[in-house]
Design a protein around this motif. Structure first.
Motif, PDB file in Angstrom:
ATOM      1  N   UNK A 147       0.854  -1.176   0.000  1.00  0.00           N
ATOM      2  CA  UNK A 147       0.000   0.000   0.000  1.00  0.00           C
ATOM      3  C   UNK A 147       0.892   1.229   0.000  1.00  0.00           C
ATOM      4  N   UNK A 148       0.492   2.241  -0.749  1.00  0.00           N
ATOM      5  CA  UNK A 148       1.268   3.482  -0.806  1.00  0.00           C
ATOM      6  C   UNK A 148       1.028   4.278   0.482  1.00  0.00           C
ATOM      7  N   UNK A 149       1.903   5.242   0.787  1.00  0.00           N
ATOM      8  CA  UNK A 149       1.658   6.087   1.955  1.00  0.00           C
ATOM      9  C   UNK A 149       0.297   6.801   1.889  1.00  0.00           C
ATOM     10  N   UNK A 150      -0.097   7.247   0.700  1.00  0.00           N
ATOM     11  CA  UNK A 150      -1.401   7.923   0.568  1.00  0.00           C
ATOM     12  C   UNK A 150      -2.547   6.958   0.881  1.00  0.00           C
ATOM     13  N   UNK A 151      -2.449   5.732   0.366  1.00  0.00           N
ATOM     14  CA  UNK A 151      -3.461   4.723   0.670  1.00  0.00           C
ATOM     15  C   UNK A 151      -3.472   4.413   2.166  1.00  0.00           C
ATOM     16  N   UNK A 152      -2.306   4.404   2.773  1.00  0.00           N
ATOM     17  CA  UNK A 152      -2.218   4.130   4.210  1.00  0.00           C
ATOM     18  C   UNK A 152      -2.934   5.205   5.020  1.00  0.00           C
ATOM     19  N   UNK A 153      -2.756   6.461   4.643  1.00  0.00           N
ATOM     20  CA  UNK A 153      -3.437   7.549   5.370  1.00  0.00           C
ATOM     21  C   UNK A 153      -4.949   7.401   5.256  1.00  0.00           C
ATOM     22  N   UNK A 154      -5.429   7.092   4.052  1.00  0.00           N
ATOM     23  CA  UNK A 154      -6.876   6.885   3.877  1.00  0.00           C
ATOM     24  C   UNK A 154      -7.356   5.698   4.700  1.00  0.00           C
ATOM     25  N   UNK A 155      -6.578   4.625   4.722  1.00  0.00           N
ATOM     26  CA  UNK A 155      -6.951   3.443   5.507  1.00  0.00           C
ATOM     27  C   UNK A 155      -6.939   3.757   6.998  1.00  0.00           C
TER      28      UNK A 155
END
Length: 159
Positions: A1-9
């Motif tokens: 998962x990308x850092x951006x996806x991680x923040x959303x998650x």
């Protein structure tokens, strides 16, 4: 998962972790951060990191309501399929894992500060910069410590 996806998650997980709490609590989110995962006696990198974010409860919760908050949260987590992995009744805290294998916890600090925390991963290890980009400065107290102390009164939670 990308850092951006991680923040959303992380944000979705924190929203979900607090969704059963009524009346809802006011909060502010802390900065996300990543921790490189290591193993073995030489602490060698496993090649990935875990992303974590704190959500600081800014509503004052009376100590007499800690049990209610933990109970409501526990029932909400179990209804969503979370598995409670540890509970500390002395310094109230509760830890759980989600069906997807992510981690959440609820921590009550000695000063009455309450924090929900979520952790997801794996995310890539990025050593030369903050993987989550630049952040606005976090609020601090006059002595420079992070401002995580609750300040908002609530007719139910604060009394």
């Amino acid at each position: 998962m990308t850092p951006e996806q991680a923040v959303h998650a992380l944000d979705a997980l924190l929203d979900e972790a607090m969704s059963a709490i009524r009346p809802p609590l006011r909060y502010r989110d802390g900065r996300p951060w990543s921790t490189e995962r290591t193993a073995g006696p030489d602490d060698h990198s496993l090649g990935y990191a875990t992303a974590t974010r704190d959500r600081y409860v800014m509503t004052k919760v009376a100590p007499s309501k800690y049990g209610a908050l933990l109970g409501i949260t526990e029932r909400g987590w179990q209804a969503r399929g979370y598995r409670i992995t540890a509970v500390n009744p002395r310094q109230p805290a509760m830890f759980a894992s989600t069906p997807a294998g992510y981690g959440v916890c609820l921590l009550v600090g000695a000063a009455g500060n309450i924090t929900f925390q979520a952790a997801v991963g794996p995310v890539p290890v990025i050593r030369d910069r903050d993987p989550f980009g630049t952040h606005a400065p976090e609020p601090t107290l006059p002595d420079g410590r992070p401002d995580i102390l609750p300040r908002y009164e609530d007719p139910f939670w604060s009394h």
